[in-house]
Motif scaffolding. Structure first.
Motif, PDB file in Angstrom:
ATOM      1  N   MET A   1       0.840  -1.195   0.000  1.00 10.57           N
ATOM      2  CA  MET A   1       0.000   0.000   0.000  1.00 10.57           C
ATOM      3  C   MET A   1       0.876   1.246   0.000  1.00 10.57           C
ATOM      4  O   MET A   1       1.668   1.458   0.910  1.00 10.57           O
ATOM      5  N   GLY A   2       0.747   2.045  -1.021  1.00 13.53           N
ATOM      6  CA  GLY A   2       1.553   3.263  -1.113  1.00 13.53           C
ATOM      7  C   GLY A   2       1.179   4.249  -0.022  1.00 13.53           C
ATOM      8  O   GLY A   2       0.072   4.170   0.518  1.00 13.53           O
ATOM      9  N   ASN A   3       2.074   5.183   0.319  1.00 18.08           N
ATOM     10  CA  ASN A   3       1.703   6.095   1.399  1.00 18.08           C
ATOM     11  C   ASN A   3       0.892   7.286   0.897  1.00 18.08           C
ATOM     12  O   ASN A   3       0.578   8.198   1.641  1.00 18.08           O
ATOM     13  N   ASN A   4       0.519   7.258  -0.393  1.00 13.78           N
ATOM     14  CA  ASN A   4      -0.450   8.245  -0.852  1.00 13.78           C
ATOM     15  C   ASN A   4      -1.872   7.732  -0.663  1.00 13.78           C
ATOM     16  O   ASN A   4      -2.827   8.371  -1.074  1.00 13.78           O
ATOM     17  N   ILE A   5      -2.000   6.559  -0.048  1.00 15.88           N
ATOM     18  CA  ILE A   5      -3.338   6.004   0.181  1.00 15.88           C
ATOM     19  C   ILE A   5      -3.772   6.322   1.608  1.00 15.88           C
ATOM     20  O   ILE A   5      -3.118   5.953   2.572  1.00 15.88           O
ATOM     21  N   LYS A   6      -4.889   7.026   1.705  1.00 17.50           N
ATOM     22  CA  LYS A   6      -5.387   7.435   3.026  1.00 17.50           C
ATOM     23  C   LYS A   6      -6.260   6.336   3.628  1.00 17.50           C
ATOM     24  O   LYS A   6      -6.150   6.020   4.812  1.00 17.50           O
ATOM     25  N   ILE A   7      -7.142   5.829   2.795  1.00 19.10           N
ATOM     26  CA  ILE A   7      -8.097   4.822   3.278  1.00 19.10           C
ATOM     27  C   ILE A   7      -8.019   3.614   2.349  1.00 19.10           C
ATOM     28  O   ILE A   7      -7.977   3.768   1.136  1.00 19.10           O
ATOM     29  N   TYR A   8      -7.984   2.452   2.956  1.00 17.27           N
ATOM     30  CA  TYR A   8      -7.906   1.245   2.150  1.00 17.27           C
ATOM     31  C   TYR A   8      -8.962   0.254   2.625  1.00 17.27           C
ATOM     32  O   TYR A   8      -8.971  -0.149   3.783  1.00 17.27           O
ATOM     33  N   LEU A   9      -9.853  -0.082   1.730  1.00 22.29           N
ATOM     34  CA  LEU A   9     -10.822  -1.124   2.045  1.00 22.29           C
ATOM     35  C   LEU A   9     -10.306  -2.415   1.443  1.00 22.29           C
ATOM     36  O   LEU A   9     -10.030  -2.482   0.240  1.00 22.29           O
ATOM     37  N   GLU A  10     -10.154  -3.412   2.308  1.00 28.30           N
ATOM     38  CA  GLU A  10      -9.595  -4.672   1.857  1.00 28.30           C
ATOM     39  C   GLU A  10     -10.656  -5.762   1.943  1.00 28.30           C
ATOM     40  O   GLU A  10     -11.058  -6.172   3.019  1.00 28.30           O
ATOM     41  N   ASN A  11     -11.112  -6.148   0.778  1.00 25.60           N
ATOM     42  CA  ASN A  11     -12.072  -7.253   0.665  1.00 25.60           C
ATOM     43  C   ASN A  11     -13.256  -7.096   1.631  1.00 25.60           C
ATOM     44  O   ASN A  11     -13.617  -8.032   2.339  1.00 25.60           O
ATOM     45  N   VAL A  12     -13.829  -5.920   1.635  1.00 24.06           N
ATOM     46  CA  VAL A  12     -14.914  -5.622   2.568  1.00 24.06           C
ATOM     47  C   VAL A  12     -16.260  -6.132   2.037  1.00 24.06           C
ATOM     48  O   VAL A  12     -16.644  -5.850   0.907  1.00 24.06           O
ATOM     49  N   SER A  13     -16.923  -6.913   2.869  1.00 27.07           N
ATOM     50  CA  SER A  13     -18.273  -7.358   2.549  1.00 27.07           C
ATOM     51  C   SER A  13     -19.192  -7.047   3.713  1.00 27.07           C
ATOM     52  O   SER A  13     -18.779  -7.074   4.866  1.00 27.07           O
ATOM     53  N   LYS A  14     -20.436  -6.731   3.373  1.00 27.71           N
ATOM     54  CA  LYS A  14     -21.420  -6.457   4.413  1.00 27.71           C
ATOM     55  C   LYS A  14     -22.748  -7.103   4.049  1.00 27.71           C
ATOM     56  O   LYS A  14     -23.283  -6.859   2.967  1.00 27.71           O
ATOM     57  N   VAL A  15     -23.229  -7.928   4.958  1.00 24.81           N
ATOM     58  CA  VAL A  15     -24.566  -8.479   4.807  1.00 24.81           C
ATOM     59  C   VAL A  15     -25.384  -8.007   6.001  1.00 24.81           C
ATOM     60  O   VAL A  15     -24.907  -8.031   7.139  1.00 24.81           O
ATOM     61  N   PHE A  16     -26.593  -7.533   5.739  1.00 29.36           N
ATOM     62  CA  PHE A  16     -27.489  -7.133   6.825  1.00 29.36           C
ATOM     63  C   PHE A  16     -28.401  -8.310   7.167  1.00 29.36           C
ATOM     64  O   PHE A  16     -29.041  -8.874   6.292  1.00 29.36           O
TER      65      PHE A  16
ATOM     66  N   SER B   1     -17.125  -8.965   6.812  1.00 30.27           N
ATOM     67  CA  SER B   1     -15.739  -9.430   6.717  1.00 30.27           C
ATOM     68  C   SER B   1     -14.907  -8.382   5.995  1.00 30.27           C
ATOM     69  O   SER B   1     -15.450  -7.504   5.325  1.00 30.27           O
ATOM     70  N   GLY B   2     -13.601  -8.474   6.164  1.00 31.59           N
ATOM     71  CA  GLY B   2     -12.702  -7.517   5.525  1.00 31.59           C
ATOM     72  C   GLY B   2     -12.152  -6.504   6.513  1.00 31.59           C
ATOM     73  O   GLY B   2     -12.516  -6.509   7.696  1.00 31.59           O
ATOM     74  N   ARG B   3     -11.261  -5.669   6.019  1.00 34.70           N
ATOM     75  CA  ARG B   3     -10.604  -4.681   6.871  1.00 34.70           C
ATOM     76  C   ARG B   3     -10.716  -3.296   6.278  1.00 34.70           C
ATOM     77  O   ARG B   3     -10.767  -3.134   5.061  1.00 34.70           O
ATOM     78  N   ILE B   4     -10.721  -2.279   7.157  1.00 37.90           N
ATOM     79  CA  ILE B   4     -10.715  -0.891   6.705  1.00 37.90           C
ATOM     80  C   ILE B   4      -9.535  -0.197   7.379  1.00 37.90           C
ATOM     81  O   ILE B   4      -9.525  -0.029   8.590  1.00 37.90           O
ATOM     82  N   LEU B   5      -8.548   0.156   6.570  1.00 34.80           N
ATOM     83  CA  LEU B   5      -7.358   0.804   7.098  1.00 34.80           C
ATOM     84  C   LEU B   5      -7.420   2.298   6.813  1.00 34.80           C
ATOM     85  O   LEU B   5      -7.692   2.710   5.687  1.00 34.80           O
ATOM     86  N   VAL B   6      -7.198   3.093   7.852  1.00 32.87           N
ATOM     87  CA  VAL B   6      -7.071   4.534   7.670  1.00 32.87           C
ATOM     88  C   VAL B   6      -5.677   4.896   8.165  1.00 32.87           C
ATOM     89  O   VAL B   6      -5.329   4.569   9.302  1.00 32.87           O
ATOM     90  N   ASP B   7      -4.895   5.528   7.310  1.00 32.69           N
ATOM     91  CA  ASP B   7      -3.484   5.760   7.602  1.00 32.69           C
ATOM     92  C   ASP B   7      -2.798   4.475   8.057  1.00 32.69           C
ATOM     93  O   ASP B   7      -1.991   4.478   8.995  1.00 32.69           O
TER      94      ASP B   7
END
Ligand SMILES: Nc1ncnc2c1ncn2[C@@H]1O[C@H](COP(=O)(O)OP(=O)(O)OP(=O)(O)O)[C@@H](O)[C@H]1O
Ligand SMILES: [Mg+2]
Length: 350
Positions: free
Chosen positions: A1-16, A84-90
């Motif tokens: 992940m380059g450092n110009n990336i602020k937010i990274y969603l990695e394989n994010v899934s959402k089921v309600f 499932s998945g991850r959300i990276l901020v900075d």
């Protein structure tokens, strides 16, 4: 992940639904969103989202109603947690934040502008703008100073002591924007923030946001239904359908090379240049590279040439004299203006 990336969603899934993990397993095996709803009573919000959101840029999210735009943006400040998945901020997984850290994250790093202005009716414009700062224990004097700067930034000087009810919808929207800006948050989430505005005021707000963004370089995630707005504001546009990302690219590339038929239909109406030629757009400047456009060339024909260029392109008169230069952005905007004049771009079928 380059450092110009602020937010990274990695394989994010959402089921309600109550049995989201099992429902997601069915989706992973190929069940559609409709089948999941009919057979299991669960709603697929997002599926397998991988998205890099660049620092200091505006990323626009588009898609039909129900495609998952709000669901996506609400994951970014953890109003919604993924199945499932991850959300990276900075680089940091926001799912690991404890309650206190999350509160600070929401106050300091990320702020949200809503479609409904959500202003406090019995507080003045300035009080609304600095409300969060005061809660955050910023000394009143400093908060006021910061608040006034934001009020000015959004063009509301002189209205700081008015109450929201005394302002037009567009002005109220600007108060909401000022409030979000006052927090100094590096990330701005805007969920159809301009949709309630009438077209002229809306265009005003778009221009104002661009101006502000040119100065502040926030990381903005902006949801809209409006392709004009997306092209005008977005450094990148992400197109969602049924919870799946179909394409993420610059507006230009999406118009030129839609990833699939769906995206193609989605943007088709905007990709038509008719009347305007390059000549009137030429401005003083030095061309980059050797490519030249002819003054009488249509914007449509200039489109692919310009998209491949690295900087301003020279425009030549018929006698070969250099009239000036045009940039990709200028041509893009001229195309948008042209289509704006021809009224609505996005048909009701998308
Ligand atoms: N809390 C919830 N419970 C159940 N289903 C939900 C919930 N929130 C969203 N959904 C469903 O998730 C899907 C995506 O909804 P979302 O609100 O993200 O769409 P959207 O793209 O923002 O639409 P719109 O343009 O209408 O705002 C829809 O099918 C919606 O019904
Ligand atoms: Mg929504």
């Amino acid at each position: 992940m380059g450092n110009n990336i602020k937010i990274y969603l990695e394989n994010v899934s959402k089921v309600f639904g109550p049995d989201a993990l099992n429902a997601l397993a069915l989706i992973d095996k190929g069940m559609t969103k409709t089948e999941l709803l009919e057979k299991k009573g669960h709603v697929l919000g997002l599926h397998g989202i991988n998205l890099e959101i660049e620092t200091g840029k505006t990323t626009v999210i588009m898609g039909l109603s129900g495609s998952g735009k709000s669901t996506l943006i609400r994951h970014l400040n953890r109003l919604i947690e993924p199945t499932s998945g991850r959300i990276l901020v900075d680089g940091e997984d926001i799912l690991n934040l404890n309650a206190l850290e999350l509160r600070q994250f929401r106050r300091k790093k990320i702020s949200m502008v809503f479609q409904k202005f959500a202003l406090l009716p019995h507080k003045t414009v300035l009080e609304n703008v600095i409300y969060g700062l005061l809660i955050d224990k910023v000394p009143p004097h400093a908060a006021k100073e910061r608040g006034m700067a934001q009020v000015e930034l959004v063009g509301l000087s002189g209205f700081e002591n008015n109450f929201p009810g005394q302002l037009s919808g567009g002005m109220q929207q600007r108060v909401g924007l000022a409030r979000a800006l006052a927090t100094d948050a590096e990330i701005l989430l805007m969920d159809e923030a301009f949709s309630a505005l009438d077209p002229l005021i809306r265009h005003d707000m778009q221009m104002q946001l661009r101006e502000i963004q040119a100065r502040l370089h926030k990381t903005i995630v902006f949801i809209t239904h409006d392709l004009d707005e997306a092209l005008l504001l977005g450094d990148k546009i992400a197109i969602l359908k049924d919870g799946i990302l179909r394409q993420v690219d610059t507006g230009m590339n999406i118009l030129k090379n839609p990833a699939d038929d769906y995206v193609g239909r989605f943007v088709r109406d905007v990709n038509r240049a008719r009347i305007l030629t390059c000549g009137p757009l030429a401005q003083p400047g030095t061309p980059t590279g050797d490519t030249r456009l002819n003054a009488e060339q249509t914007l449509e024909s200039a489109f692919p040439i310009m998209a491949a260029a690295q900087g301003p392109i020279g425009v030549l008169a018929n006698d070969g004299a250099l009239l000036g230069v045009v940039t990709a952005r200028q041509i893009m905007e001229a195309l948008i203006q042209q289509d704006r004049a021809k009224s609505t771009l996005v048909g009701s079928d998308i």
